[in-house]
Design an enzyme around this catalytic site. Structure first.
Site, PDB file in Angstrom:
ATOM      1  N   GLY A 127       0.834  -1.212   0.000  1.00 40.11           N
ATOM      2  CA  GLY A 127       0.000   0.000   0.000  1.00 40.11           C
ATOM      3  C   GLY A 127       0.860   1.249   0.000  1.00 40.11           C
ATOM      4  CD  GLU A 244      11.510  -8.171  -7.245  1.00 41.38           C
ATOM      5  OE1 GLU A 244      11.027  -7.052  -7.132  1.00 41.38           O
ATOM      6  OE2 GLU A 244      10.897  -9.128  -7.697  1.00 41.38           O
TER       7      GLU A 244
HETATM    8  C1  LIG Z   1      -0.744  -3.057 -12.819  1.00 44.04           C
HETATM    9  C2  LIG Z   1      -0.240  -2.172 -11.751  1.00 44.04           C
HETATM   10  C3  LIG Z   1       0.028  -2.711 -10.496  1.00 44.04           C
HETATM   11  C4  LIG Z   1       0.477  -1.881  -9.464  1.00 44.04           C
HETATM   12  N1  LIG Z   1       0.651  -2.403  -8.195  1.00 44.04           N
HETATM   13  C5  LIG Z   1       0.951  -1.583  -7.165  1.00 44.04           C
HETATM   14  C6  LIG Z   1       0.990  -2.082  -5.820  1.00 44.04           C
HETATM   15  O1  LIG Z   1       0.787  -3.279  -5.561  1.00 44.04           O
HETATM   16  N2  LIG Z   1       1.235  -1.217  -4.823  1.00 44.04           N
HETATM   17  C7  LIG Z   1       1.489   0.110  -5.043  1.00 44.04           C
HETATM   18  O2  LIG Z   1       1.740   0.821  -4.096  1.00 44.04           O
HETATM   19  N3  LIG Z   1       1.445   0.630  -6.306  1.00 44.04           N
HETATM   20  C8  LIG Z   1       1.179  -0.193  -7.362  1.00 44.04           C
HETATM   21  N4  LIG Z   1       1.100   0.323  -8.657  1.00 44.04           N
HETATM   22  C9  LIG Z   1       1.260   1.747  -8.852  1.00 44.04           C
HETATM   23  C10 LIG Z   1       2.516   2.146  -9.593  1.00 44.04           C
HETATM   24  O3  LIG Z   1       3.632   2.088  -8.754  1.00 44.04           O
HETATM   25  C11 LIG Z   1       2.251   3.569 -10.133  1.00 44.04           C
HETATM   26  O4  LIG Z   1       1.257   3.469 -11.126  1.00 44.04           O
HETATM   27  C12 LIG Z   1       3.496   4.205 -10.709  1.00 44.04           C
HETATM   28  O5  LIG Z   1       4.398   4.511  -9.690  1.00 44.04           O
HETATM   29  C13 LIG Z   1       3.147   5.477 -11.514  1.00 44.04           C
HETATM   30  O6  LIG Z   1       2.418   6.338 -10.720  1.00 44.04           O
HETATM   31  P1  LIG Z   1       1.022   6.973 -11.223  1.00 44.04           P
HETATM   32  O7  LIG Z   1       0.170   5.881 -11.743  1.00 44.04           O
HETATM   33  O8  LIG Z   1       0.501   7.814 -10.113  1.00 44.04           O
HETATM   34  O9  LIG Z   1       1.406   7.878 -12.438  1.00 44.04           O
HETATM   35  P2  LIG Z   1       2.087   9.358 -12.404  1.00 44.04           P
HETATM   36  O10 LIG Z   1       3.167   9.311 -11.400  1.00 44.04           O
HETATM   37  O11 LIG Z   1       0.962  10.317 -12.182  1.00 44.04           O
HETATM   38  O12 LIG Z   1       2.628   9.455 -13.830  1.00 44.04           O
HETATM   39  C14 LIG Z   1       1.810   9.790 -14.960  1.00 44.04           C
HETATM   40  C15 LIG Z   1       2.728   9.955 -16.166  1.00 44.04           C
HETATM   41  O13 LIG Z   1       3.658  11.005 -15.937  1.00 44.04           O
HETATM   42  C16 LIG Z   1       5.001  10.530 -16.075  1.00 44.04           C
HETATM   43  N5  LIG Z   1       5.871  11.186 -15.079  1.00 44.04           N
HETATM   44  C17 LIG Z   1       5.669  11.238 -13.747  1.00 44.04           C
HETATM   45  N6  LIG Z   1       6.675  11.894 -13.146  1.00 44.04           N
HETATM   46  C18 LIG Z   1       7.548  12.264 -14.126  1.00 44.04           C
HETATM   47  C19 LIG Z   1       8.777  12.956 -14.159  1.00 44.04           C
HETATM   48  N7  LIG Z   1       9.325  13.423 -13.037  1.00 44.04           N
HETATM   49  N8  LIG Z   1       9.383  13.135 -15.355  1.00 44.04           N
HETATM   50  C20 LIG Z   1       8.834  12.664 -16.514  1.00 44.04           C
HETATM   51  N9  LIG Z   1       7.644  11.997 -16.544  1.00 44.04           N
HETATM   52  C21 LIG Z   1       7.007  11.807 -15.379  1.00 44.04           C
HETATM   53  C22 LIG Z   1       4.917   9.036 -15.820  1.00 44.04           C
HETATM   54  O14 LIG Z   1       5.974   8.346 -16.442  1.00 44.04           O
HETATM   55  C23 LIG Z   1       3.568   8.706 -16.437  1.00 44.04           C
HETATM   56  O15 LIG Z   1       3.704   8.541 -17.824  1.00 44.04           O
HETATM   57  C24 LIG Z   1       0.690  -0.500  -9.703  1.00 44.04           C
HETATM   58  C25 LIG Z   1       0.444   0.030 -10.986  1.00 44.04           C
HETATM   59  C26 LIG Z   1      -0.017  -0.786 -11.979  1.00 44.04           C
HETATM   60  C27 LIG Z   1      -0.303  -0.161 -13.327  1.00 44.04           C
END
Ligand SMILES: Cc1cc2nc3c(=O)[nH]c(=O)nc-3n(C[C@H](O)[C@H](O)[C@H](O)COP(=O)(O)OP(=O)(O)OC[C@H]3O[C@@H](n4cnc5c(N)ncnc54)[C@H](O)[C@@H]3O)c2cc1C
Length: 400
Positions: A127, A244
């Site tokens: 989480g 990992e």
């Molecule tokens: C299938 C799946 C399983 C997951 N499982 C887990 C889980 O078990 N536990 C958990 O905690 N999380 C989990 N996640 C979450 C995952 O870690 C996040 O989706 C990821 O960190 C991206 O964050 P966000 O979705 O908020 O996108 P954002 O951070 O909002 O990003 C949106 C877009 O902006 C880009 N971006 C963001 N910051 C920058 C930057 N500084 N420079 C350039 N581009 C940028 C990103 O690359 C992306 O294209 C999961 C996600 C998926 C899709």
């Protein structure tokens, strides 16, 4: 730098391979090859087989059930698991929270949780991400207010993989209301059956229930379930994310997919001759194989650093492995999409779940191609998006 394996390491690989091939239940092996979804029962069954052999948590300290293998042996083990292909032990338990408990947990927490994590008696979910905090995790807003020997936790997590299977979760929460960014965050283990927790499914593009939203409303969590010091979770997060490293490349899985692509293409007749003999296909597969070979060499450089104890958790090579590994995974999947052609039927959900009573529409190998294609869009997002990996590489490797 020596990128070859020693005769002892090759003998070890054979020992691992023969055990995995003989111990993996055929029903699970078949699902893995056909890319069908592995159920909770499958994973519990398999992890318990590994645990009985003493191999469920190879990277843990021996006193907590680890194998005592060095970094190269651990890498070989993972590569063989991926190449069999067999499921990896549940990463939330084994690769993420387990090492944090071993490094920073109390003796009581270690004794209580570690055997249950290894045997998958407790399924943990992660989480961390929130609607306003993904790539920028330090923006997390879920708060925990101290109430005697408990915290009251309120907030929302999102994308929590398999939270609907989980017995427990490891959560990042803000324990200092006035803190900003990385400061004032604590690491809590929360019983997912606690009153105040609501889990809402998010069905991903593949049509499968994999991720969830998790809402916490005044959830009472004993202070004894905090890992390490209050407000100091960032130290533990950095440690957790540094784990990992070499598995991120997924070299073993991609190699297995290359072999499978070649097998399928040899049998697939297009325009009167096997696809595998056609230059356009061979060119595409060869281009992926070249990239995979380059990734394998980069991975071996990381493994060699680890062999010589030179690797650090801050090593940016981990970002290179994640970036290229996920791109190659997607490219291989796209090759299967090309091969499936009109048989890439988007919704053969029963086949994805290995529950179908009807035959597949088209060849069996093609039935899960669409689901894999849609799900794998996420491979360049989860575990740190490609853009974020590019940023790390440009700063830490290129010094930009
Ligand atoms: C299938 C799946 C399983 C997951 N499982 C887990 C889980 O078990 N536990 C958990 O905690 N999380 C989990 N996640 C979450 C995952 O870690 C996040 O989706 C990821 O960190 C991206 O964050 P966000 O979705 O908020 O996108 P954002 O951070 O909002 O990003 C949106 C877009 O902006 C880009 N971006 C963001 N910051 C920058 C930057 N500084 N420079 C350039 N581009 C940028 C990103 O690359 C992306 O294209 C999961 C996600 C998926 C899709």
């Amino acid at each position: 730098m020596d990128l070859r394996f020693t005769p002892e390491e090759i003998a070890f690989r054979h020992e691992v391979r023969s055990f995995l091939r003989s111990a993996l239940p055929p029903s699970i092996g078949r699902k893995m090859i056909l890319e069908q979804r592995i159920t909770k029962d499958d994973l519990v069954t398999w992890q318990r087989i590994l645990n009985a052999k003493g191999w469920a948590a190879p990277m843990w300290a021996e006193e907590w059930g680890g194998t005592g293998w060095n970094a190269v042996q651990q890498y070989i083990f993972v590569e063989e698991l991926q190449q069999t292909p067999a499921p990896m032990p549940l990463s939330q338990n084994i690769a993420l929270v387990g090492p944090v408990i071993i490094a920073f947990g109390s003796q009581a927490q270690k004794e209580f949780f570690l055997p249950k994590l290894r045997n998958l008696d407790y399924w943990f979910s992660q989480g961390f991400s929130e609607p306003g905090a993904g790539s920028d995790l330090a923006g997390l807003a879920t708060r925990a207010v101290r109430d005697g020997d408990h915290y009251l936790v309120t907030g929302q997590k999102i994308w929590t993989s398999m939270a609907h299977h989980a017995d427990w979760g490891f959560f990042l929460v803000r324990t200092d209301a006035n803190s900003k960014r990385q400061k004032g965050v604590s690491f809590l283990l929360i019983d997912m059956k606690s009153p105040g927790i609501t889990i809402r499914p998010i069905v991903t593009l593949d049509g499968f229930h994999h991720t969830n939203e998790v809402f916490l409303d005044n959830v009472r969590v004993p202070v004894a379930n905090r890992i390490g010091e209050e407000h100091n979770a960032w130290k533990y997060v950095k440690y957790l994310l540094g784990h990992e490293r070499t598995t991120l490349a997924k070299v073993g899985s991609s190699r297995a997919r290359v072999i499978r692509a070649r097998e399928v293409a040899e049998r697939l007749i297009v325009d009167g001759k096997p696809l595998g003999d056609q230059p356009r296909f061979r060119e595409k597969l060869a281009a992926i194989e070249v990239e995979l070979k380059a990734l394998e060499i980069t991975t071996m450089r990381v493994v060699d650093d680890q062999r010589k104890n030179l690797g650090t958790s801050q090593d940016p090579k981990g970002s290179i492995l994640k970036l290229r590994g996920s791109e190659i995974e997607q490219a291989l999947n796209e090759l299967f999409v090309d091969m499936a052609g009109p048989h890439m039927i988007p919704r053969q959900l029963d086949h994805l779940l290995a529950k179908a009573s009807e035959p597949t529409i088209g060849p069996e190998w093609a039935a899960t191609t669409a689901a894999s294609y849609f799900f794998l869009r996420a491979a360049t997002i989860y575990g740190g998006s490609s853009e974020v990996q590019h940023n790390i590489i440009s700063k830490a490797v290129l010094g930009l």
